[in-house]
Write a protein that holds these residues in place. Sequence first.
Motif, mmCIF file in Angstrom:
data_model
loop_
_atom_site.group_PDB
_atom_site.id
_atom_site.type_symbol
_atom_site.label_atom_id
_atom_site.label_comp_id
_atom_site.label_asym_id
_atom_site.label_seq_id
_atom_site.Cartn_x
_atom_site.Cartn_y
_atom_site.Cartn_z
ATOM 1 N N ALA A 14 0.855 -1.167 0.015
ATOM 2 C CA ALA A 14 -0.108 -0.178 0.037
ATOM 3 C C ALA A 14 0.865 1.386 0.047
ATOM 4 C CB ALA A 14 -0.990 0.081 1.235
ATOM 5 N N LEU B 282 -5.595 5.713 -2.025
ATOM 6 C CA LEU B 282 -4.595 4.805 -1.465
ATOM 7 C C LEU B 282 -3.924 5.253 -0.227
ATOM 8 C CD1 LEU B 282 -2.926 4.248 -5.253
ATOM 9 C CD2 LEU B 282 -4.290 2.831 -3.729
ATOM 10 N N SER C 178 -5.966 4.233 2.515
ATOM 11 C CA SER C 178 -6.028 2.696 2.382
ATOM 12 C C SER C 178 -4.602 2.385 3.093
ATOM 13 C CB SER C 178 -6.014 2.080 1.014
ATOM 14 O OG SER C 178 -7.275 2.380 0.710
#
Length: 192
Positions: free
Chosen positions: A123, A159, A162
């Motif tokens: 990630a 992102l 996340s």
Amino acid sequence: MSDRDDPLTAQGDRAGRMLRRGVLGIHLLQLPLFFGLMLALLVLAASFFYALGEAVITRDFLDRDKTILLVLDLLDMVFIANLIVMVMVSGYNAYHAATRRGLRRDGPFYYNDEFQPVKSRIAATLVIITGIHLVHEVLAGDLSDPVGLLMLGVTHLILLASAAVFYHVGRFEKRPAPNPSGSNEEEPGNGA
């Protein structure tokens, strides 16, 4: 009559072993995908050296703005290559961990144990890659597509959120490492 002599228990044990072997055997379908990732890594390496060689031959590296964009492109390729390697290595490690622990009957095997440390790194790498793309688009001065730039920024923020969630969930989700001997007893000297 003990549980061992019960035909239903024996059938359940046999079905459980077949299911575990089937789940582990399905990983063999990943082999062509791993070879494809290796090929993609080779193509990416060739593209990296081609971009570098082209900049030297055309002397684009003498222009500051073009050099900055080239460095961003090269960094982007390096992070994408790292992402490919992380996925390949974590898949390989998970398969071997499953074959070492998954066929034993001492407890369930959790894939999350193998992937949790890697999820946060993947990630974070995706956040870096989208950040590089965003900076590249802004520095390139090609603002003719503001919707595309906005979508790239939104993707970067999603992102980023996340990655933060993966990091914090991973901190709260940690289970004690499995005992290599396979028993559930505490190891001596743990202070428990």
